[in-house]
Design an enzyme around this catalytic site. Structure first.
Site, PDB file in Angstrom:
ATOM      1  N   HIS A   8      -9.729   1.090   5.132  1.00  0.00           N
ATOM      2  CA  HIS A   8      -8.312   1.735   5.872  1.00  0.00           C
ATOM      3  C   HIS A   8      -8.483   2.274   6.900  1.00  0.00           C
ATOM      4  CE1 HIS A   8      -4.412   2.609   6.779  1.00  0.00           C
ATOM      5  NE2 HIS A   8      -3.269   1.520   6.067  1.00  0.00           N
ATOM      6  N   GLY A  41       2.962   2.489  10.520  1.00  0.00           N
ATOM      7  CA  GLY A  41       4.078   3.978  10.451  1.00  0.00           C
ATOM      8  C   GLY A  41       4.630   4.063  11.743  1.00  0.00           C
ATOM      9  N   ASN A  49       0.659  -1.201   0.002  1.00  0.00           N
ATOM     10  CA  ASN A  49      -0.155  -0.278  -0.277  1.00  0.00           C
ATOM     11  C   ASN A  49       1.244   1.054  -0.024  1.00  0.00           C
ATOM     12  OD1 ASN A  49      -2.203   1.800   0.453  1.00  0.00           O
ATOM     13  ND2 ASN A  49      -2.329   1.413   2.929  1.00  0.00           N
ATOM     14  N   GLU A  55      -4.980  -5.221  10.991  1.00  0.00           N
ATOM     15  CA  GLU A  55      -4.013  -4.207  10.715  1.00  0.00           C
ATOM     16  C   GLU A  55      -4.460  -3.345  11.678  1.00  0.00           C
ATOM     17  OE1 GLU A  55      -1.957  -2.794   6.368  1.00  0.00           O
ATOM     18  OE2 GLU A  55      -3.501  -1.245   7.222  1.00  0.00           O
ATOM     19  N   GLU A  67      -6.629   4.605   8.415  1.00  0.00           N
ATOM     20  CA  GLU A  67      -6.464   5.632   7.823  1.00  0.00           C
ATOM     21  C   GLU A  67      -7.765   6.486   7.092  1.00  0.00           C
ATOM     22  OE1 GLU A  67      -2.931   5.614   4.870  1.00  0.00           O
ATOM     23  OE2 GLU A  67      -2.154   4.313   6.658  1.00  0.00           O
ATOM     24  N   SER A  97       3.941  -1.746  10.576  1.00  0.00           N
ATOM     25  CA  SER A  97       5.457  -1.711  10.708  1.00  0.00           C
ATOM     26  C   SER A  97       6.294  -3.541  10.328  1.00  0.00           C
ATOM     27  CB  SER A  97       5.489  -1.708  11.813  1.00  0.00           C
ATOM     28  OG  SER A  97       5.189  -0.167  12.129  1.00  0.00           O
ATOM     29  N   LYS A 127      -0.055   4.285  -0.541  1.00  0.00           N
ATOM     30  CA  LYS A 127      -0.719   5.594   0.378  1.00  0.00           C
ATOM     31  C   LYS A 127      -0.314   6.896  -0.108  1.00  0.00           C
ATOM     32  CE  LYS A 127       0.127   3.275   4.888  1.00  0.00           C
ATOM     33  NZ  LYS A 127      -0.077   2.804   5.813  1.00  0.00           N
TER      34      LYS A 127
HETATM   35  P1  13P Z   1       3.267   0.203   7.010  1.00  0.00           P
HETATM   36  O1  13P Z   1       3.496  -0.594   7.181  1.00  0.00           O
HETATM   37  O2  13P Z   1       4.318   1.312   7.140  1.00  0.00           O
HETATM   38  O3  13P Z   1       3.434   0.225   9.554  1.00  0.00           O
HETATM   39  O4  13P Z   1       1.796   0.475   7.126  1.00  0.00           O
HETATM   40  C1  13P Z   1       0.411  -0.195   6.744  1.00  0.00           C
HETATM   41  C2  13P Z   1      -0.424  -0.015   6.262  1.00  0.00           C
HETATM   42  O5  13P Z   1      -1.084   0.960   6.761  1.00  0.00           O
HETATM   43  C3  13P Z   1      -0.127  -0.583   5.357  1.00  0.00           C
HETATM   44  O6  13P Z   1      -2.196  -0.683   4.607  1.00  0.00           O
END
Ligand code: 13P
Length: 267
Positions: A98, A175, A12, A169, A100, A214, A14
């Site tokens: 997601h 992150g 992803n 997740e 976010e 992560s 982003k």
């Molecule tokens: P990270 O791998 O940067 O923690 O992000 C995970 C994520 O949100 C994948 O959709």
């Protein structure tokens, strides 16, 4: 991982990489993961890069995903993109729900469910995300929260067992560099598997449940060996082809070991 399900490693991106650098990254991913034939590999660039990345992935094993979509087929929805538009440019997958989007763009369980239904109806494979916040984990609410999020869409993906994937997740691991322990992740994945089994054996056997938060070459081996973790949804480490392909390589290696340790029985 379990040999009944092919591992799925998805990146992803982003809001990173426009078309030019996205094409470069996608080409590098295609090249560096080409040998990992036991693993399904997916990349999810931003909307603006999808068309060119689709071209760059022609002839490779890497499949294309969007990061979001609107549930309606067309209409007055300024700034949104419809399922048919994603299909037209070669997206096989879409990431939905997601954290976010849930946290920053107000996507409720009901909105996520509506999008999952639209993706299933259009023939786009959803990767539906679930996961608890740090507060929810500290309150001991993890399993309840994830169950509530799941219950909003499980009956919708039950139409085609294995077509959709689910990504667990934990929000506190995204992150932050704070990865869930193998036991923390497996506990939630096992609960998700049990919820799938309550629908029917095919759902439990075929649905891939990915871990995200992560995930990196450093911790992939431990997580991907857990019986109910079938792959990863990777953010930060998907932005470097080398790191991303190392996770895919780990999945390939574990899949190979599983086949050797449990050879198919011939009659
Ligand atoms: P990270 O791998 O940067 O923690 O992000 C995970 C994520 O949100 C994948 O959709």
């Amino acid at each position: 991982m379990n040999q009944a399900r092919r591992p799925l490693i998805a990146g992803n991106w982003k809001m990173n990489h426009g078309a030019a650098s996205g094409v470069q990254l996608a080409s590098d991913v295609a090249r560096t993961t080409a040998a990992f034939g036991s693993v399904d590999v997916v990349v999810a660039p931003p909307f603006s890069a999808l068309w060119k990345v689709a071209d760059a992935l022609q002839g490779s094993r890497v499949e294309l995903s969007a990061q979001n979509m609107h549930p309606k087929a067309s209409g007055a929805f300024t700034g949104e993109v419809a399922p048919g538009m994603l299909l037209e440019i070669g997206c096989k997958w879409v990431i939905l729900g997601h954290s976010e989007r849930r946290a920053m763009f107000g996507e409720s369980d009901a909105v996520v469910a509506e999008k999952v239904k639209a993706a299933m109806d259009a023939g786009i494979r959803p990767i539906v995300c679930v996961g608890e916040t740090l507060d929810e984990r500290e309150r001991g609410d993890t399993l309840n929260v994830v169950k509530r999020q799941l219950n909003a869409f499980l009956s919708i993906i039950a139409d085609k067992p294995g077509f959709a994937a689910i990504a667990y997740e934990p929000v506190w691991a995204i992150g932050t560099g704070k990865v869930a322990t193998t036991a923390e992740a497996q506990e939630v994945h096992a609960m998700i598997r049990a919820s799938l089994a309550a629908i029917g054996p095919a759902m439990a056997e075929k649905t891939r449940i990915l871990y995200g938060g992560s995930l990196s070459p450093k911790n992939a081996d431990g997580l991907l060996r857990e019986p109910d973790i079938d792959g990863g949804l990777i953010g930060g480490a998907s932005l470097k082809a080398e790191d991303f392909s190392k996770v895919a390589e780990t999945a390939q290696k574990i899949a190979g070991q599983r086949l050797v340790s449990r050879p198919l029985v011939s009659s």
